[in-house]
Design a protein around this motif. Structure first.
Motif, PDB file in Angstrom:
ATOM      1  N   LEU A 235       0.886  -1.154  -0.028  1.00 35.64           N
ATOM      2  CA  LEU A 235       0.175   0.125  -0.194  1.00 35.64           C
ATOM      3  C   LEU A 235       0.789   1.209  -0.056  1.00 35.64           C
ATOM      4  CD1 LEU A 235      -2.944   1.540   0.045  1.00 35.64           C
ATOM      5  CD2 LEU A 235      -2.688   1.368   2.552  1.00 35.64           C
ATOM      6  N   VAL A 236       0.661   1.988  -0.889  1.00 36.94           N
ATOM      7  CA  VAL A 236       1.655   3.172  -1.026  1.00 36.94           C
ATOM      8  C   VAL A 236       0.361   4.595  -1.140  1.00 36.94           C
ATOM      9  CG1 VAL A 236       2.993   4.636  -2.714  1.00 36.94           C
ATOM     10  CG2 VAL A 236       3.197   2.014  -2.712  1.00 36.94           C
ATOM     11  N   GLY A 237       0.290   5.037  -0.125  1.00 38.26           N
ATOM     12  CA  GLY A 237      -0.747   6.272   0.099  1.00 38.26           C
ATOM     13  C   GLY A 237      -1.301   5.906   1.036  1.00 38.26           C
ATOM     14  N   PRO A 238      -2.252   6.989   1.511  1.00 41.04           N
ATOM     15  CA  PRO A 238      -3.267   6.657   2.490  1.00 41.04           C
ATOM     16  C   PRO A 238      -4.313   5.872   2.420  1.00 41.04           C
ATOM     17  CG  PRO A 238      -3.830   8.804   1.304  1.00 41.04           C
ATOM     18  CD  PRO A 238      -2.502   8.115   0.498  1.00 41.04           C
ATOM     19  N   MET A 239      -4.984   5.537   3.582  1.00 40.99           N
ATOM     20  CA  MET A 239      -5.888   4.309   3.560  1.00 40.99           C
ATOM     21  C   MET A 239      -7.262   5.044   4.277  1.00 40.99           C
ATOM     22  SD  MET A 239      -6.361   0.824   5.296  1.00 40.99           S
ATOM     23  CE  MET A 239      -7.762  -0.076   5.622  1.00 40.99           C
ATOM     24  N   THR A 240      -8.431   5.277   3.799  1.00 46.83           N
ATOM     25  CA  THR A 240      -9.518   5.751   4.409  1.00 46.83           C
ATOM     26  C   THR A 240      -9.686   5.046   5.689  1.00 46.83           C
ATOM     27  OG1 THR A 240     -12.144   5.825   4.401  1.00 46.83           O
ATOM     28  CG2 THR A 240     -11.165   3.927   3.248  1.00 46.83           C
ATOM     29  N   ALA A 241     -10.386   5.768   6.561  1.00 48.63           N
ATOM     30  CA  ALA A 241     -10.668   5.296   7.939  1.00 48.63           C
ATOM     31  C   ALA A 241     -12.103   4.186   8.015  1.00 48.63           C
ATOM     32  CB  ALA A 241     -11.096   6.492   8.908  1.00 48.63           C
ATOM     33  N   HIS A 242     -12.494   4.210   6.659  1.00 51.67           N
ATOM     34  CA  HIS A 242     -13.776   3.471   6.598  1.00 51.67           C
ATOM     35  C   HIS A 242     -13.854   2.373   5.294  1.00 51.67           C
ATOM     36  CE1 HIS A 242     -16.126   5.588   9.328  1.00 51.67           C
ATOM     37  NE2 HIS A 242     -15.714   6.973   9.144  1.00 51.67           N
ATOM     38  N   PRO A 243     -12.889   1.644   5.845  1.00 52.28           N
ATOM     39  CA  PRO A 243     -12.981   0.291   4.866  1.00 52.28           C
ATOM     40  C   PRO A 243     -14.425  -0.383   5.263  1.00 52.28           C
ATOM     41  CG  PRO A 243     -11.604  -0.227   6.911  1.00 52.28           C
ATOM     42  CD  PRO A 243     -11.882   1.109   6.867  1.00 52.28           C
ATOM     43  N   LYS A 244     -14.695  -1.407   3.959  1.00 52.38           N
ATOM     44  CA  LYS A 244     -15.996  -2.074   4.229  1.00 52.38           C
ATOM     45  C   LYS A 244     -15.431  -3.518   3.985  1.00 52.38           C
ATOM     46  CE  LYS A 244     -18.807   1.554   4.098  1.00 52.38           C
ATOM     47  NZ  LYS A 244     -17.599   2.415   4.896  1.00 52.38           N
ATOM     48  N   ILE A 245     -15.987  -4.253   4.825  1.00 48.96           N
ATOM     49  CA  ILE A 245     -15.539  -5.659   4.913  1.00 48.96           C
ATOM     50  C   ILE A 245     -16.895  -6.485   4.558  1.00 48.96           C
ATOM     51  CG2 ILE A 245     -14.998  -7.981   6.072  1.00 48.96           C
ATOM     52  CD1 ILE A 245     -13.535  -5.823   8.166  1.00 48.96           C
ATOM     53  N   ASP A 246     -16.573  -7.189   3.140  1.00 46.80           N
ATOM     54  CA  ASP A 246     -17.625  -7.922   2.479  1.00 46.80           C
ATOM     55  C   ASP A 246     -18.093  -9.053   3.273  1.00 46.80           C
ATOM     56  OD1 ASP A 246     -18.949  -8.384  -0.597  1.00 46.80           O
ATOM     57  OD2 ASP A 246     -19.104  -9.834   0.812  1.00 46.80           O
ATOM     58  N   PRO A 247     -19.651  -9.078   3.997  1.00 47.71           N
ATOM     59  CA  PRO A 247     -19.634 -10.196   4.823  1.00 47.71           C
ATOM     60  C   PRO A 247     -19.692 -11.664   4.247  1.00 47.71           C
ATOM     61  CG  PRO A 247     -21.626  -8.868   4.175  1.00 47.71           C
ATOM     62  CD  PRO A 247     -20.376  -8.281   3.651  1.00 47.71           C
ATOM     63  N   VAL A 248     -19.743 -11.526   2.896  1.00 45.16           N
ATOM     64  CA  VAL A 248     -19.747 -12.924   2.239  1.00 45.16           C
ATOM     65  C   VAL A 248     -18.380 -13.307   1.869  1.00 45.16           C
ATOM     66  CG1 VAL A 248     -20.552 -14.233  -0.006  1.00 45.16           C
ATOM     67  CG2 VAL A 248     -22.010 -12.533   1.298  1.00 45.16           C
ATOM     68  N   THR A 249     -17.722 -12.608   1.286  1.00 41.92           N
ATOM     69  CA  THR A 249     -16.265 -12.696   0.669  1.00 41.92           C
ATOM     70  C   THR A 249     -15.206 -12.564   1.798  1.00 41.92           C
ATOM     71  OG1 THR A 249     -15.774 -10.565  -0.070  1.00 41.92           O
ATOM     72  CG2 THR A 249     -16.906 -12.204  -1.578  1.00 41.92           C
ATOM     73  N   GLY A 250     -15.465 -11.713   2.780  1.00 40.68           N
ATOM     74  CA  GLY A 250     -14.352 -11.539   3.929  1.00 40.68           C
ATOM     75  C   GLY A 250     -13.369 -10.468   3.267  1.00 40.68           C
ATOM     76  N   ASP A 251     -13.516 -10.086   1.905  1.00 36.88           N
ATOM     77  CA  ASP A 251     -12.638  -9.113   1.252  1.00 36.88           C
ATOM     78  C   ASP A 251     -12.872  -7.711   2.094  1.00 36.88           C
ATOM     79  OD1 ASP A 251     -11.711 -10.871  -0.674  1.00 36.88           O
ATOM     80  OD2 ASP A 251     -12.910  -9.861  -2.132  1.00 36.88           O
ATOM     81  N   MET A 252     -11.598  -6.914   2.145  1.00 40.03           N
ATOM     82  CA  MET A 252     -12.014  -5.529   2.832  1.00 40.03           C
ATOM     83  C   MET A 252     -11.537  -4.650   1.557  1.00 40.03           C
ATOM     84  SD  MET A 252     -10.018  -3.669   5.927  1.00 40.03           S
ATOM     85  CE  MET A 252      -8.338  -3.904   5.284  1.00 40.03           C
ATOM     86  N   HIS A 253     -12.630  -3.872   1.216  1.00 39.04           N
ATOM     87  CA  HIS A 253     -12.468  -2.796   0.334  1.00 39.04           C
ATOM     88  C   HIS A 253     -12.264  -1.416   0.932  1.00 39.04           C
ATOM     89  CE1 HIS A 253     -14.746  -5.340  -2.803  1.00 39.04           C
ATOM     90  NE2 HIS A 253     -15.218  -5.902  -1.781  1.00 39.04           N
ATOM     91  N   PHE A 254     -11.230  -0.787   0.336  1.00 37.70           N
ATOM     92  CA  PHE A 254     -10.954   0.461   0.879  1.00 37.70           C
ATOM     93  C   PHE A 254     -10.558   1.425  -0.394  1.00 37.70           C
ATOM     94  CE2 PHE A 254      -6.391   0.183   1.360  1.00 37.70           C
ATOM     95  CZ  PHE A 254      -6.196  -1.360   1.620  1.00 37.70           C
ATOM     96  N   PHE A 255     -10.087   2.821  -0.022  1.00 43.67           N
ATOM     97  CA  PHE A 255      -9.639   3.658  -1.004  1.00 43.67           C
ATOM     98  C   PHE A 255      -8.696   4.588  -0.332  1.00 43.67           C
ATOM     99  CE2 PHE A 255     -11.973   7.506   0.258  1.00 43.67           C
ATOM    100  CZ  PHE A 255     -13.018   7.060   1.042  1.00 43.67           C
TER     101      PHE A 255
END
Ligand SMILES: [Fe+2]
Length: 466
Positions: free
Chosen positions: A158-178
């Motif tokens: 990860l290069v650069g900042p990460m939002t404080a509000h990632p979303k964890i998909d309850p089905v896949t367990g993936d964490m989406h963020f920006f």
């Protein structure tokens, strides 16, 4: 006679916004009622807590992150709080004073000294507990001790900042963020798989550089919100705030199919507004339904913001529903509530899916005549019926973000507890409330009396016991 200090008059350094500067532990806390035996885990809450008297003007977003944790085990409650010990805070501790300017003291002529406060949210994913602030990389903490492990960059990916509000998909367990930036690319999307490995990073073609606090996911889309709060170095060079409110731009909503490329982001336009926090989003045929806490305008960077009596009336958020018709390319908006509130949440198992119930920290029936965003009630929405109920705590007793915790992993959407921190002004201390989600206004199941107050802060999450 001493010089006037920021903490003498800034409302975000007074009352229960004032920092609590001691780190400590409290074992087997006093409880009214009975902590349910099926509730086991830890609630972590983050918020700004400046360790030193600010250098200049203080903004609520400036303070050092402090984590308050309440661990529930065998019907007993344990409290612990620790600063996020950032490199910047360590420097300040060595100096014995503040060294970093806040948001309202940035200058266009001097390169600002910058601190990763990690003060906004705390999430657990892929076995890591991460304290987050949107300007920076995450900070990893030890889940039990709350010791700061250090800045976390997903093994250098990860290069650069990460939002404080990632979303964890309850089905896949993936964490989406920006992450967003005043410099191109203004917006980047990232996804970590369920194990926490960063597997996707992609530049998004955002319409303008904006402060993008949060976003939403559905089962099939990632939804970005670009509001008309615009990074302006030109303003900064003229001594104005770094962000300018430019409502003539309107608001853009970007819908990106999951797995789609940069070109697949579709930007739709709606009225100028600001959104810190969506409540949730889901797919409904060719439409995406997106519920948000919507502000008509946002003047949060105005130098007068925290002292202008008119400020509260202008800067309130109300629950609002957008229906984004991807076939027709139009957005329809409807108010869901004419009362104001913030910190909207749904059952984490319904993130990105249709949720029947939502929760928000709301202004109580007595209104709010302060200049502070103090929410003295918790509101539960039945989004299917279009109704809500409100539990009020009385003037001066502000509640934090309410969370829903299911009774069991497979419990029905409404079968569980609503937990929240509530300040008890009379005791000048905070309580950790455990309510029956199906009886929000009834007698609390348990009220855990914390040993001291927890300053009003931002976001938290519940991590079930392993
Ligand atoms: Fe937030």
């Amino acid at each position: 006679m001493r010089a006037e200090r920021e903490s003498d008059f800034n409302p975000f350094l007074k009352g229960n916004f004032a920092p609590w500067r001691m780190e400590g532990d409290g074992a087997d806390l006093e409880v009214d009622g009975e902590i349910p035996s099926d509730l086991a885990g830890t609630y972590y809450r983050n918020g700004p807590n400046p360790a030193y008297e600010p250098l200049g003007r203080y903004h609520w977003f400036d303070g050092d992150g402090m984590i308050h944790s309440i661990r529930i085990e065998d019907g007993r409650a344990f409290y612990r709080n620790r600063y996020v010990h950032s490199d910047g805070l360590s420097e300040e501790q060595t100096a014995g004073r503040a060294l970093f300017p806040g948001l309202l003291s940035l200058s266009a002529t001097e390169a600002p000294r910058f601190k990763n406060t990690a003060n906004t949210n705390i999430v657990f994913h892929g076995g890591k507990l991460l304290a987050l602030v949107e300007s920076s990389l995450p900070t990893e903490l030890a889940p039990c001790t709350l010791d700061t492990i250090g800045v976390y960059d997903f093994a250098g990916r990860l290069v650069g900042p990460m939002t404080a509000h990632p979303k964890i998909d309850p089905v896949t367990g993936d964490m989406h963020f920006f992450g967003y930036s005043p410099f191109p690319p203004y917006l980047q999307y990232h996804r970590a798989d369920a194990s926490g490995t960063l597997v996707v990073s992609r530049a998004i073609d955002a319409p303008w550089p904006s402060m993008i606090h949060d976003f939403a996911i559905t089962a099939g889309h990632v939804i970005f919100l670009v509001c008309p709060i615009v990074f302006s170095f030109e303003n900064l060079s003229q001594g104005k705030p770094l962000f300018s409110w430019e409502p003539e731009r309107g608001t853009r909503i970007g819908a990106m199919p999951m797995g789609g490329g940069e070109a697949a982001v579709r930007w739709l336009e709606t009225d100028a507004c600001f959104v810190f926090h969506p409540m949730n989003a889901y797919e409904d045929g060719h439409e995406i339904v997106l519920d948000v806490a919507r502000y008509e305008q946002l003047l949060f960077m105005s130098p007068k913001a925290s002292r202008d009596p008119d400020w509260r009336g202008k800067n309130v958020a109300r629950l609002h529903r957008w229906r984004i018709d991807l076939a027709k390319g139009v957005v329809r908006g409807d108010a869901l509530d004419d009362g104001d509130g913030e910190f909207p949440r749904v059952d984490e198992r319904r993130v990105g899916r249709k949720a029947r119930f939502g929760y928000i920290a709301a202004t109580g029936p007595e209104g709010n005549d302060t200049l502070h965003p103090v929410f003295t009630a918790i509101r539960k929405y039945d989004l299917e019926r279009g109704t809500f109920e409100t539990r009020a705590f009385g003037r001066g007793n502000g509640a934090g973000e309410p969370l829903f915790v299911p009774r069991r992993a497979d419990a029905a959407e409404d079968d569980g507890y609503v937990i929240a921190l509530v300040y008890d002004q009379a005791r000048n201390a905070s309580d950790f409330l455990i309510l029956d989600a199906r009886d929000l206004c009834g007698e609390p199941i348990a009220t855990v009396h914390l040993p001291h107050r927890v300053p009003y802060g931002f976001h938290g999450n519940w991590v079930p016991a392993a």
